[in-house]
Structure formats: C-alpha cells, structure tokens
Design an enzyme around this catalytic site. Structure first.
Site, PDB file in Angstrom:
ATOM      1  N   ASP A  53      42.466  48.881 -34.338  1.00 42.89           N
ATOM      2  CA  ASP A  53      41.357  48.165 -34.991  1.00 42.89           C
ATOM      3  C   ASP A  53      40.022  48.816 -34.653  1.00 42.89           C
ATOM      4  O   ASP A  53      39.048  48.131 -34.363  1.00 42.89           O
ATOM      5  CB  ASP A  53      41.381  46.687 -34.573  1.00 42.89           C
ATOM      6  CG  ASP A  53      40.489  45.822 -35.470  1.00 42.89           C
ATOM      7  OD1 ASP A  53      40.171  46.260 -36.594  1.00 42.89           O
ATOM      8  OD2 ASP A  53      40.112  44.714 -35.040  1.00 42.89           O
ATOM      9  N   GLY A  86      28.507  36.129 -29.143  1.00 38.67           N
ATOM     10  CA  GLY A  86      29.424  36.404 -30.232  1.00 38.67           C
ATOM     11  C   GLY A  86      30.442  35.311 -30.423  1.00 38.67           C
ATOM     12  O   GLY A  86      30.635  34.462 -29.559  1.00 38.67           O
TER      13      GLY A  86
END
Lengths: 253, 465
Positions: free
Chosen positions: B152, B28
C-alpha cells in the site's frame, strides 16, 4: 526478519532449559511440580490440536499457537492465567497472525463440543479479554519459525524425500510441540533431530550427510535424545495424572 | 492480579501507561482508528514527539483486528533507518483498545507534494526528489530482502522526519496491509482489502492472484513521477464495488501514457484473468506509443527517465528491483542523494520550509471532542539555527489552534472538505500520523500565513526562544 531467523526476535529470545523449567512461585505454592507443569503444557498442546482440527486450520497455526502458550508460561503463572482459557486464546491469536482468522464464537462452540466439563467452559468475551493479556505476556513478539519449513529442503538434500520418510519426520516434528523444544532450540536443529531419529528408525545411513552439514551434531543428538525420552515416558502420561495436576491449580493454597 | 499488565480492574480514566505522555491532539483518522500526537514526559526523552495509533475494538466482536496484529507482528521484527519505528505497544484493558506508539514524523510525501503544487507553485528541488526516492528505495530494499511486501505504498504512507537529529529522513509507514510473502496461507487477493488504485500495479489491475515485491516497485515509480510533476501519474476513477471490481479506467490511464502492453513484451499477460475476459474493453483503445517522457517532462535520454521507465515496466518479472534501482546511474550523478532530503548539499540553494502537520487539540484519546480540555500548546521545537545558504529553516509555525476559531467554522464546510479529500485518498491510514483531517480549519489558517514565501522565516511574532 521473515527470511532470516538469525536476526529474528524468535532467535534472540531463545531460552535456556532451566528458564523454561521454572515453575512460577504462585503455582509452586499450590503444589505444582515441574512434572505437573510439563504435563499440563502437553495436555494444552493436545487441546489446541484437537480444537484446530475442528475449526480446520493448518498445522502451522497449531504450531504457532502452542509456541505462544508455552511462551506465556515462561512469564505467567497458571494460577492467574488458566491454561484452559489460554490454550484456545493462543489458537485464536495464532489464527490471526498466520492469516487464517477463526471466529471466537466458533471456538466457543467447539470447546463446548469437546469438553462437557464446566472448567473448560469459556465465553467469547473471556477469549477476547485473554487475547490482550496473551499479547502483553508475549510482549507483542508474534513471529515464530517452525521446523516444518526446513524439513523438506533438508530431506531433499539428504536424498530421503520419499513419502514414507516425509510422513514420518513430519509426524515427529508435530510431536516436538508436546515438549518445550521450540522455546530452546533453533527450528532447523529440531528438524535435523527428527530426520536423525527417522533415519535411525528406518535404518538409512545418513552419517556422511550429517557430517557435511555445518551444524553442531551434539546439539542435534541431544534434541533427539530428548524426543526419544519423551516417547519413552509418554506411556505414563495418563488422563488421571493430568487431571490431578489441573486439580491442584484450583486448590486454595 | 499480580502484575500491572494483568490488572484489568484499574478503573482510572487514564491508564497508567498513558500518564507518561502529554497528549497534544489528534493528527489523523482512519477506518480502524485514530492517530494522536503526544510528547514524552520522562526526563530522559522529555518533549520527544510520539505518534500514537489507537485501534478500535473491531465491530464484529472479534477482538484485536487482524490488521493491528499483523502490523505489530512485522514492526516488532524490523529495524531500519527508513522504516517507521514502533516505540511501544499499550493495551487499555478497560475498553479493550490497543495503542501503537511510533516515533513522530512531521511530514509526508502527500503534504510535501501538495505544498509545492498548491502553495509554493514550484517543483521540488532535484536534490530533495533524489534523496527522498533513494531513501524510499533503501527502506523498501530492506523490506523486500526480508520477504515483506508493503502493498500500500502511496505518498501519504511515506513519512519524512521533521527537525531534529533525523531531519529529512524518510520513514516508510503503515504496515497494516504488509505481508510476509513466503508461503502465504491464503492467496493474498482473497482479503478483499481496498487500497488506493492510483499506485496499483497493472498485473493486479488485470487480476493477478499473487502479489510479488514488484507491485511495490510500480508504486515507487508512480510516486517518483508524482514528485517530479506534483500530479498523480495515473489518476483513474475508481469503480466502487466488492470484491475486487475490474478497474478499467485505471488501466486505461496507464495505457494512455505507457502504450498498450503486448504479449511480446509481457508473455505472462495471457494468463491474467481480465486480459482474457475483458479483451474487448481493454483493447478498445489502442495506445501504441509511450508518451511518458513528455508527461514527466524528462528527456528520454536522461538517467532519471531511464530509472522511471524501468520502474514502470509492464512485466513484473522484468521490472527493476529495489536493490537494482539503488545502483542506478541516476543516484551516482549530481546532485547525489543525502540523508537529510530537505537540506541541499550545495550551499546557496534555496529550500522549502514545509508546514507542520495539523493537530486537532480538541480530541482526547477516547476520540471524543472535548472543548474544555484542549490544552494550549507551545510551539514545540521553536527555533533552529541558521542553515547553509543563509536561509533560516524555522518550524515556529504555531502548532496550537484556537478553540474559538474551530467553533467559528461552519460545520457543513468542514464536512464537504472532508468528503472531497477522502475521494482522493481512498481510505487507508498510516502509523506515523496521517494527512487526513485535511479539513481541519487551523490548517487552512496556518497555511495561509505561509503562502508564497517558501524558505523564508515565518513572522517573528510566532517565534519562541
């Protein structure tokens, strides 16, 4: 964790006084005594406070920074980790942890303003390098609980929450960071010790209130004695003695 | 320098701590760093997978990024089965970079939802939905009771463990924006952080200055709906401007489904900046009736719908809390939630074999692409035993990618793919590993193998004993 001190890393890592008072062998070699050790840490706590006033951060950031600095010296020597660099770095790191980030260049600017002495002069890159070493020395445990938080609910509970008592106890708590109390005792007991001292000074009868609290009064009284001892000996902490102690660190063994 | 920690002059290319891992590849990439997959070499934990999040030195020359500091600070204190576990922190003094090592989670809700939507074309099993939701709430309840707001939450930040002792266990990840919310030093909205707006609570969209734990519960409601329908519930178009632009389209998407909020039902609405200032915009359309049940295909009388509508309550003060949600009837009726969200309790039910996370084996810890050094990787935990129901769950999908195939993919195509995926994702990144890099070709190749065969063992040839 944030709500519960008893499950925090702060609580789990509280130290015994003997461990806090261990002068690192490298520093010992240079002739640093326990008294020198304490003096330097006190001086650095003052340094952090002075810098913090310049860059305008809250008392909580100062308290966290001082705690970091004191924790560093339970693990590292002053010979390797120059207190004059560790102190501003701890303020820098604490400002990030407490969400009021101060720029490194601002710190460097005020360091120069506060101390003309070259030995205090450090550049941005020194602070950034030390930041990582401090993080490592702290083993990445960054959450610190302070006595301030319990102070006002306790004062209120005791019916002592007038301006005079609030200011007096707040000032006493500030002064506890000139000692290693935060490494040894749970913060609410430090707060209670400050209330105890203040109530004796102002001749408020809090005996009944303290009795109702489910805390170990012996510990509270011991902390109070330590604070009073500190004030007693405070007069002897002269600039010369601090400089002499710092001077030892620069000597070759 | 006396001890290893302080030796910043050890100029070997590979820091000492790094030698305890075998680097597998990059999984990632986010705004503040890269995430790698690695395996532990030491005999005690040999082969255990670890996700390593590398924080770049912040560009403004201000040391360790405050995001990293706060993430470490929180993760160092919290331990919960449904929260990602920080295993180690490392520092490379030479390039001043910081590495966080986490237990590796093979899956995340973004990939699971996408797999069902695009590949297997069927909804997620009710047992799995309920188990995922229950565990998410369980982790969140722990965080909230410790005064931590995540801020988040979105499908890509909700990880799920792959095969092993914790198979199918949910892990909440990415605490870069998380906050301890007792006595914040600054109003939290001042930080100007950009997060995906689809999961953002209406009070924030309307300009509320302070976050409460209720914002996380709104996000959970959105995620719950997405697990049911495989589509984001409120897919607004984001207004890109700084700081904190008014997101009218996102609000409009919410109003369309839930009906217009009213002062009657939500009294503090009157105090929200955008409600006062942008009245004509907000109230341009009138949506009176809620159509939520038809959007999520639930009976308005079902416990699932009741729970969902309580999570999507407009007034944050009336919104259901994580603790209350865990006690909801939905979790008490069949199928009851379980620890392994992937494996249903009732034998005979089919379940989906989720693809493993794509790994770019051509990137080293420095983040530079290095074709030579890409190592051939064995397919990891290759074979698992038979599962209830006679179906074999087998993760022998080949993990490694062939360097040659990577080079064959036209560069432009990759870029285009990455751009679109970013538009949908909105930035952020998660510690356990991220479903970014969606354009990496091996993923597409591999996923093709699996299309249309949920729950069936992958081809024999890829199996290793």
């Amino acid at each position: 964790m944030a709500a519960n001190f008893w499950t925090s890393s702060h609580y789990k890592h509280l130290l015994d006084q003997e461990d806090v008072d261990m002068v690192n062998p490298l520093d010992k070699e240079k002739g640093i005594t326990l008294e020198d050790f304490k003096l330097i840490k006190m001086h650095m706590a003052n340094y952090i406070l002075k810098l913090a006033q310049q860059v305008k951060v809250r008392q909580r950031v100062v308290a966290t920074a001082v705690t970091y600095m004191r924790r560093v010296y339970t693990k590292k020597s002053m010979t390797e980790y120059d207190p004059r660099l560790v102190a501003p770095t701890c303020l820098y790191l604490a400002s990030k942890a407490e969400e009021s980030t101060v720029q490194a260049r601002l710190l460097v600017f005020y360091i120069k303003k506060l101390y003309a002495d070259d030995k205090y002069r450090y550049e941005i890159k020194d602070i950034l390098e030390m930041e990582m070493k401090v993080l490592e020395a702290l083993n990445y445990y960054l959450v610190v609980y302070h006595p301030y938080r319990s102070l006002s609910p306790l004062l209120q509970d005791a019916g002592l929450n007038d301006l005079n008592m609030t200011q007096l106890t707040w000032g006493l708590v500030n002064d506890t960071y000139k000692m290693d109390l935060i490494l040894v005792h749970p913060p609410h007991l430090i707060a209670l010790a400050c209330i105890y001292i203040a109530s004796v000074l102002r001749e408020k009868d809090t005996t009944a209130w303290f009795e109702e609290l489910r805390v170990d009064m012996n510990v509270v009284k011991n902390i109070s004695m330590e604070i009073l001892d500190f004030y007693e000996s405070n007069r002897m902490f002269t600039e010369e003695r601090i400089n002499a102690a710092l001077q030892k660190l620069t000597l070759r063994p | 320098m006396g001890d290893g920690g302080g030796s910043n002059r050890s100029n070997s290319n590979k820091p000492e701590w790094l030698q305890q891992y075998d680097l597998i590849g990059k999984i990632g990439e986010g705004t503040y760093g890269l995430v790698f997959l690695a395996r532990i070499k030491s005999s005690t934990n040999r082969g255990k997978s670890i996700a390593i999040k590398k924080f770049k030195q912040s560009k403004d020359g201000d040391g360790v990024s405050p995001t990293a500091i706060r993430e470490i600070m929180l993760l160092r204190e919290i331990t919960h089965e449904n929260v990602v576990k920080l295993v180690n922190v490392h520092i490379n003094h030479v390039d001043m970079s910081l590495y966080l090592a986490f237990d590796y989670a093979e899956h995340d809700l973004y990939e699971i939802i996408r797999h069902h939507r695009d590949k297997v074309n069927q909804s997620i099993n009710q047992y799995t939905v309920k188990s995922l939701l229950w565990q998410l709430l369980n982790g969140l309840n722990y965080l909230h009771s410790n005064w931590i707001i995540h801020r988040d939450l979105k499908p890509s930040n909700i990880l799920v463990m792959g095969e092993g002792e914790e198979h199918g266990v949910v892990k909440i990840a990415d605490f870069g924006l998380a906050r301890i919310y007792q006595a914040p030093l600054k109003p939290l909205s001042d930080n100007g952080v950009v997060v995906t707006i689809w999961y953002r609570a209406p009070e924030l969209l309307l300009g509320a200055k302070h976050y409460t734990s209720a914002v996380d519960m709104w996000a959970v409601g959105c995620i719950f709906a997405e697990l049911l329908t495989l589509k984001p519930l409120f897919q607004g178009a984001e207004v890109k401007a700084t700081p904190n632009p008014f997101q009218l389209d996102q609000l409009d998407k919410i109003f369309k489904v839930l009906g217009h909020p009213t002062l009657e039902k939500w009294p503090s609405l009157a105090n929200l900046p955008h409600w006062q200032q942008d009245t004509q915009h907000i109230q341009a359309h009138k949506y009176d009736n809620t159509s939520l049940y038809s959007v999520v295909h639930l009976s308005p009388k079902s416990p699932a719908f009741d729970l969902l509508s309580k999570m999507l309550e407009y007034d944050p003060r009336k919104r259901i809390t994580a603790a209350q949600a865990l006690e909801h009837e939905y979790f008490k009726i069949e199928p009851v939630p379980g620890r392994n969200a992937f494996v249903p309790c009732q034998p005979g039910e089919t379940f989906v074999n989720y693809p493993t996370r794509p790994v770019d084996t051509t990137t080293d810890f420095e983040g530079t692409t290095n074709m030579q050094s890409s190592q051939p990787v064995s397919s990891g935990a290759a074979v698992s035993g038979s599962m209830p129901g006679g179906h074999v769950s087998n993760r022998s999908v080949p993990r490694p990618m062939n360097v040659g195939s990577m080079q064959r993919i036209p560069h432009q195509a990759m870029q285009a793919y990455n751009l679109t995926s970013q538009a949908g994702m909105g930035g952020g990144m998660n510690p356990g590993g991220i479903p970014m890099q969606r354009g990496v070709p091996q993923q597409q190749l591999r996923r093709k193998d699996q299309m249309g065969m949920p729950g069936y063992p992958p081809p024999q040839k890829s199996r290793r004993i």
